[in-house]
Write a protein that holds these residues in place. Structure first.
Motif, PDB file in Angstrom:
ATOM      1  N   ILE A   1       0.831  -1.208   0.000  1.00 51.18           N
ATOM      2  CA  ILE A   1       0.000   0.000   0.000  1.00 51.18           C
ATOM      3  C   ILE A   1       0.864   1.255   0.000  1.00 51.18           C
ATOM      4  CG2 ILE A   1      -1.685   1.320   1.348  1.00 51.18           C
ATOM      5  CD1 ILE A   1      -2.753  -1.418   2.354  1.00 51.18           C
ATOM      6  N   LEU A   2       1.981   1.205   0.735  1.00 48.89           N
ATOM      7  CA  LEU A   2       2.864   2.374   0.840  1.00 48.89           C
ATOM      8  C   LEU A   2       3.875   2.435  -0.306  1.00 48.89           C
ATOM      9  CD1 LEU A   2       3.532   2.327   4.693  1.00 48.89           C
ATOM     10  CD2 LEU A   2       2.185   4.011   3.425  1.00 48.89           C
ATOM     11  N   GLY A   3       3.922   1.390  -1.131  1.00 50.35           N
ATOM     12  CA  GLY A   3       4.814   1.409  -2.284  1.00 50.35           C
ATOM     13  C   GLY A   3       6.278   1.242  -1.937  1.00 50.35           C
ATOM     14  N   VAL A   4       6.579   0.439  -0.911  1.00 52.04           N
ATOM     15  CA  VAL A   4       7.970   0.209  -0.514  1.00 52.04           C
ATOM     16  C   VAL A   4       8.250  -1.294  -0.558  1.00 52.04           C
ATOM     17  CG1 VAL A   4       8.092   2.258   0.935  1.00 52.04           C
ATOM     18  CG2 VAL A   4       7.347   0.099   1.938  1.00 52.04           C
ATOM     19  N   SER A   5       9.534  -1.640  -0.573  1.00 48.67           N
ATOM     20  CA  SER A   5       9.934  -3.046  -0.682  1.00 48.67           C
ATOM     21  C   SER A   5      10.943  -3.386   0.408  1.00 48.67           C
ATOM     22  CB  SER A   5      10.521  -3.322  -2.066  1.00 48.67           C
ATOM     23  OG  SER A   5       9.581  -3.029  -3.085  1.00 48.67           O
TER      24      SER A   5
ATOM     25  N   PRO B   1       6.413   7.024   2.177  1.00 48.13           N
ATOM     26  CA  PRO B   1       6.134   8.345   1.590  1.00 48.13           C
ATOM     27  C   PRO B   1       5.929   9.398   2.671  1.00 48.13           C
ATOM     28  CG  PRO B   1       4.245   6.873   1.370  1.00 48.13           C
ATOM     29  CD  PRO B   1       5.375   6.046   1.846  1.00 48.13           C
ATOM     30  N   ASP B   2       6.269  10.619   2.337  1.00 52.83           N
ATOM     31  CA  ASP B   2       6.119  11.753   3.258  1.00 52.83           C
ATOM     32  C   ASP B   2       6.949  11.597   4.524  1.00 52.83           C
ATOM     33  OD1 ASP B   2       4.498  13.221   1.638  1.00 52.83           O
ATOM     34  OD2 ASP B   2       2.902  13.483   3.098  1.00 52.83           O
ATOM     35  N   GLY B   3       8.009  10.778   4.472  1.00 50.64           N
ATOM     36  CA  GLY B   3       8.850  10.593   5.651  1.00 50.64           C
ATOM     37  C   GLY B   3       8.274   9.648   6.677  1.00 50.64           C
TER      38      GLY B   3
ATOM     39  N   PHE C   1      -3.995   6.241  -1.238  1.00 53.14           N
ATOM     40  CA  PHE C   1      -4.983   7.123  -1.869  1.00 53.14           C
ATOM     41  C   PHE C   1      -4.875   8.536  -1.333  1.00 53.14           C
ATOM     42  CE2 PHE C   1      -7.575   5.016   1.549  1.00 53.14           C
ATOM     43  CZ  PHE C   1      -7.883   6.128   2.319  1.00 53.14           C
ATOM     44  N   PHE C   2      -4.367   8.691  -0.136  1.00 50.40           N
ATOM     45  CA  PHE C   2      -4.194  10.004   0.466  1.00 50.40           C
ATOM     46  C   PHE C   2      -3.281  10.881  -0.385  1.00 50.40           C
ATOM     47  CE2 PHE C   2      -2.922  13.165   3.571  1.00 50.40           C
ATOM     48  CZ  PHE C   2      -4.044  13.324   4.350  1.00 50.40           C
ATOM     49  N   LEU C   3      -2.313  10.268  -1.042  1.00 48.31           N
ATOM     50  CA  LEU C   3      -1.356  11.010  -1.875  1.00 48.31           C
ATOM     51  C   LEU C   3      -1.729  10.979  -3.355  1.00 48.31           C
ATOM     52  CD1 LEU C   3       1.996   9.814  -0.254  1.00 48.31           C
ATOM     53  CD2 LEU C   3       0.650  11.848   0.301  1.00 48.31           C
ATOM     54  N   GLU C   4      -2.263   9.849  -3.799  1.00 49.45           N
ATOM     55  CA  GLU C   4      -2.554   9.690  -5.226  1.00 49.45           C
ATOM     56  C   GLU C   4      -3.797  10.461  -5.656  1.00 49.45           C
ATOM     57  OE1 GLU C   4      -1.595   8.214  -9.028  1.00 49.45           O
ATOM     58  OE2 GLU C   4      -0.469   8.266  -7.152  1.00 49.45           O
ATOM     59  N   PHE C   5      -4.796  10.512  -4.790  1.00 51.58           N
ATOM     60  CA  PHE C   5      -6.051  11.198  -5.115  1.00 51.58           C
ATOM     61  C   PHE C   5      -6.442  12.125  -3.961  1.00 51.58           C
ATOM     62  CE2 PHE C   5      -6.148   7.037  -7.242  1.00 51.58           C
ATOM     63  CZ  PHE C   5      -6.250   7.447  -8.576  1.00 51.58           C
ATOM     64  N   PRO C   6      -5.688  13.194  -3.759  1.00 52.09           N
ATOM     65  CA  PRO C   6      -5.890  14.048  -2.577  1.00 52.09           C
ATOM     66  C   PRO C   6      -7.251  14.726  -2.506  1.00 52.09           C
ATOM     67  CG  PRO C   6      -4.379  15.076  -4.140  1.00 52.09           C
ATOM     68  CD  PRO C   6      -4.585  13.678  -4.609  1.00 52.09           C
ATOM     69  N   LYS C   7      -7.973  14.794  -3.622  1.00 48.32           N
ATOM     70  CA  LYS C   7      -9.277  15.455  -3.614  1.00 48.32           C
ATOM     71  C   LYS C   7     -10.438  14.466  -3.538  1.00 48.32           C
ATOM     72  CE  LYS C   7      -7.704  19.559  -6.128  1.00 48.32           C
ATOM     73  NZ  LYS C   7      -7.929  20.449  -7.304  1.00 48.32           N
ATOM     74  N   ALA C   8     -10.132  13.186  -3.409  1.00 48.94           N
ATOM     75  CA  ALA C   8     -11.187  12.170  -3.351  1.00 48.94           C
ATOM     76  C   ALA C   8     -11.986  12.297  -2.066  1.00 48.94           C
ATOM     77  CB  ALA C   8     -10.561  10.779  -3.461  1.00 48.94           C
ATOM     78  N   GLN C   9     -13.230  11.826  -2.128  1.00 48.40           N
ATOM     79  CA  GLN C   9     -14.104  11.906  -0.949  1.00 48.40           C
ATOM     80  C   GLN C   9     -13.551  11.090   0.206  1.00 48.40           C
ATOM     81  OE1 GLN C   9     -16.829  13.855  -0.422  1.00 48.40           O
ATOM     82  NE2 GLN C   9     -16.628  13.084   1.683  1.00 48.40           N
TER      83      GLN C   9
END
Length: 302
Positions: free
Chosen positions: A86-90, A113-115, A259-267
């Protein structure tokens, strides 16, 4: 934003053969260090899988981070650990490597992401029961240093009613139980709450209803669970928030991005931010935090 994982590596390294004053000098350059209070520990759990527990954990952590909190996430889902996806790390290593003495704690921390800082759990948390007293004390000492660095620690537990899951929940400062409107999910969520109540009548339990068509549906599910817990368990459960069904969640997972970063304007992001605001409004006011050292002490006592 200062990279938390790098700060923590510096913290642990600086403890070796250096005075406390030198450690303080090194850490306070360009970073904010929390020294007085312990980290507040939330265990995020559910009665069944597939309700969005790990997704909520990852994105909630990012929301709290955006509000200026230093946040660490621990993946304690021993069966289906997927926070890294989900966080895109390995991750190359996890907590089991630390417990076996193959790696140091600072070597397994993954930069999210985001530290955001991630501790991959793997099977390591199951191995705690087989440690010697010396190994346990060393491990707790390492974790204790995290208390000085982080404000909030989110523990993503497995789903269901296994001993590991219940122990993680009971050891935390607060539990966040996730349900969906599906009848089986509601029943399983109540099952988790019932077991928690059996072991700790003073437990603080928050409820999140995920994948709802609208807020009314989520509130109805919450009202039912809250009333049942009050009537039959004599336990107060409070609603933390509801999250809508949103295609942005599935799209973000496929991209290995929160999704918090990829689609910041999503509901779903707006609803997550409402949960963040509610948590920060109540954070550390309901009980004195045990911190990560207290969490592990209690966990090991189980």
């Amino acid at each position: 934003m200062t990279d938390q994982a790098e700060k923590l590596r510096n913290l642990v390294q600086s403890m070796k053969g250096k005075s406390k004053e030198k450690t303080k000098d090194k850490l306070t350059k360009g970073s904010v260090i929390k020294k007085e209070n312990s980290a507040y520990v939330y265990a995020i759990t559910s009665g069944k899988g597939g309700v969005g527990k790990s997704n909520l954990t990852a994105n909630l952590a990012l929301g709290l981070q955006r509000e200026g909190k230093e946040v660490m996430v621990i993946d304690a889902d021993l069966g289906m650990a997927n926070l890294d996806v989900i966080l895109g790390v390995s991750p190359s290593y996890n907590l089991s490597h630390v417990i076996r003495g193959e790696k140091k704690l600072e070597e397994i921390i993954v930069d999210g992401p985001d530290g955001l800082a991630l501790i991959p759990g793997g099977s390591g948390l199951e191995e705690l029961a087989n440690l010697s007293s010396y190994q346990i004390n060393n491990l707790i000492d390492c974790w204790n240093k995290i208390d000085k660095e982080f404000d909030i620690i989110l523990i993503d537990t497995g789903a269901g009613l296994t001993n590991n899951v219940i122990n993680f929940v009971l050891a935390a400062d607060e539990a966040i139980v996730i349900s969906t409107p599906e009848p089986t999910s509601i029943t399983d969520a109540y099952g988790v709450i019932k077991v928690i109540a059996k072991h700790d009548q003073e437990a603080i339990i928050k409820l999140v209803v995920n994948q709802v068509e609208n807020s009314n549906e989520g509130n109805k599910v919450a009202d039912r669970l809250v009333k049942t817990a009050r009537d039959f368990l004599k336990l107060e459960v409070s609603l933390l928030g509801v999250l809508p069904t949103d295609k942005a969640v599935t799209k973000a997972v496929k991209k290995r991005r929160p999704f918090f970063l990829e689609f910041p304007k999503a509901q779903v992001v707006k609803s997550t931010n409402q949960i963040v605001a509610k948590l920060l409004d109540k954070e550390a006011k309901e009980k004195e935090p045990k911190g990560i050292k207290g969490f592990f002490n209690k966990l090991l006592n189980f």
